[in-house]
Write a protein that holds these residues in place. Structure first.
Motif, short mmCIF file in Angstrom:
data_model
loop_
_atom_site.label_atom_id
_atom_site.label_comp_id
_atom_site.label_asym_id
_atom_site.label_seq_id
_atom_site.Cartn_x
_atom_site.Cartn_y
_atom_site.Cartn_z
N TRP B 141 0.82 -1.22 0.00
CA TRP B 141 0.00 0.00 0.00
C TRP B 141 0.84 1.26 0.00
O TRP B 141 0.49 2.26 -0.64
CB TRP B 141 -1.09 0.00 1.07
N LEU B 145 0.60 4.05 -2.92
CA LEU B 145 0.34 5.45 -2.58
C LEU B 145 1.43 6.36 -3.16
O LEU B 145 1.15 7.36 -3.83
CB LEU B 145 0.29 5.61 -1.05
N LEU B 187 6.56 12.06 2.39
CA LEU B 187 5.58 11.07 2.85
C LEU B 187 5.91 10.58 4.25
O LEU B 187 5.03 10.54 5.13
CB LEU B 187 5.53 9.89 1.87
#
Lengths: 196, 199
Positions: B141, B145, B187
């Protein structure tokens, strides 16, 4: 003469233009983990350069005279990783015997070179690029020097950054990654320096 | 019993997420996240290798001598990586050629070896499966992303479909190496902010 020209170009291109860390993303783990002090970063770079040069020579010989001769391409990954692991073990024993001071300085980083993806990446890139023996060794040396250059530069930046005012959430890994991004941008300036 | 397995599964999703918390397996994270397709394929390939090697190692943990466990783990992982590589080359040649070097490099992904050493070699098989699934999905994931952000900003599309119209001037830097470092840094920083809020 032509041969020499190719060798020199391969060397410059692996050190600056196709830098293993900043352009090819190989060996990011030691780059983030061992770049806190210039001194340890330099030792790590030197050890990696040494292993890389030997790996380039050893895997070229194995690939050409065993794997391709007997047509065993499916054994490539398994045999390369064994060669690298035993080489690192050998280098460790050699350094321990010949220079205990250097051995102490490198400490845990030496065995960890086995799982540095820059080494296996180098071994796999050589058959992909179709280099001959001399070019392969120079390619390994250049990759190692490029690795050392990037990790030492990063360690220098991080030493200075110790005194900087970094936002709490960006401390540690995030700010290192952003710095690496800016360094990668600077290294983009080298592209187009030479053409083969 | 069931609770324990659920705990192991959820561990990798957020609390000990391999990328944003443990910060391991960085090379593929940065290198293949230029498009969502590559990021997803890399995540699935890594999860497959992680799952199969955790199953095999947790089954054989009593037979592997302690002194040679690391070489044995690497050999088992390399076998599954070779299998994955040949599978992708045969059935998905496009993906195999765009991931190129980074499929064989799953062998030296610290995430995989780290989980064998820290988890599979000490726990029963059913817990190892839960751990591998959690870590694999947690890895995937974050890759998806990150690659969605980079593809959207860098090319104005997701999965190759144009999302932002012709008015959008693509930021080419985002799909180049420099953009990978900066977007992952931002991030991880952003996740740190969320974690600090949560505490």
């Amino acid at each position: 003469m032509e041969e020499l020209r190719v060798v020199i170009l391969v060397f410059i291109s692996t050190v600056l233009i196709n830098n293993f860390i900043l352009v090819k993303f190989l060996g990011i783990c030691p780059f983030l983990g061992v770049s806190k002090q210039v001194e340890t970063a330099f030792s790590m770079g030197m050890a990696t350069t040494f292993v890389m040069t030997l790996t380039a020579a050893a895997t070229w010989l194995i690939n050409t005279y065993i794997l391709e001769y007997f047509n065993l391409p499916f054994l490539r990954y398994v045999s390369f990783i064994i060669v690298i692991a035993s080489l690192v073990q050998f280098v460790e024993m050699f350094i321990k015997k010949s220079s205990p001071v250097l051995y102490k300085a490198l400490g845990i980083y030496l065995p960890l070179i086995t799982t540095n993806c820059a080494i296996l990446g180098l071994a796999l890139l050589i058959p992909l690029n179709g280099y001959n023996f001399i070019t392969s060794v120079v390619f390994g040396l250049g990759a190692g020097i490029g690795f050392t250059l990037a990790i030492v530069l990063m360690a220098g930046l991080r030493e200075t950054l110790e005194f900087g005012d970094v936002p709490e959430s960006l401390k540690g890994v995030p700010i290192t990654l952003i710095l690496a991004g800016i360094m990668a941008m600077a290294f983009m300036g080298f592209s187009g320096l030479i053409s083969i | 019993m069931f609770k324990k397995i659920l705990y192991d599964f959820k561990n990798g999703l957020w609390r000990e997420n391999p990328i944003i918390v443990l910060v391991i397996g960085m090379c593929p994270t940065l290198a293949v996240t230029n498009t969502v397709q590559n990021g997803l394929a890399m995540g699935i390939a890594t999860s497959f290798v992680l799952l199969s090697s955790e199953i095999v190692i947790s089954l054989f943990k009593k037979f592997i001598p302690n002194n040679v466990r690391i070489p044995s783990f690497i050999l088992i992982i390399a076998t599954f990586v070779t299998f994955t590589d040949f599978f992708l080359k045969a059935f998905f040649p496009d993906i195999a050629s765009s991931l190129s070097l980074f499929i064989p490099l799953i062998v030296v992904n610290c995430l995989i070896l780290g989980r064998q050493e820290a988890f599979a070699s000490k726990n029963p098989t059913r817990r190892a499966i839960a751990d591998a699934l959690g870590m694999g999905i947690g890895f995937t994931w974050v890759l998806v992303l990150l690659s969605a952000v980079r593809e959207l900003l860098g090319m104005g599309s997701i999965f190759g479909l144009t999302i932002l119209g012709s008015w959008y001037q693509p930021m080419v830097i985002m799909i180049l190496p420099a953009g990978a470092f900066i977007s992952l840094g931002v991030l991880v920083g952003f996740m740190n902010v969320l974690k600090r809020r949560g505490n």
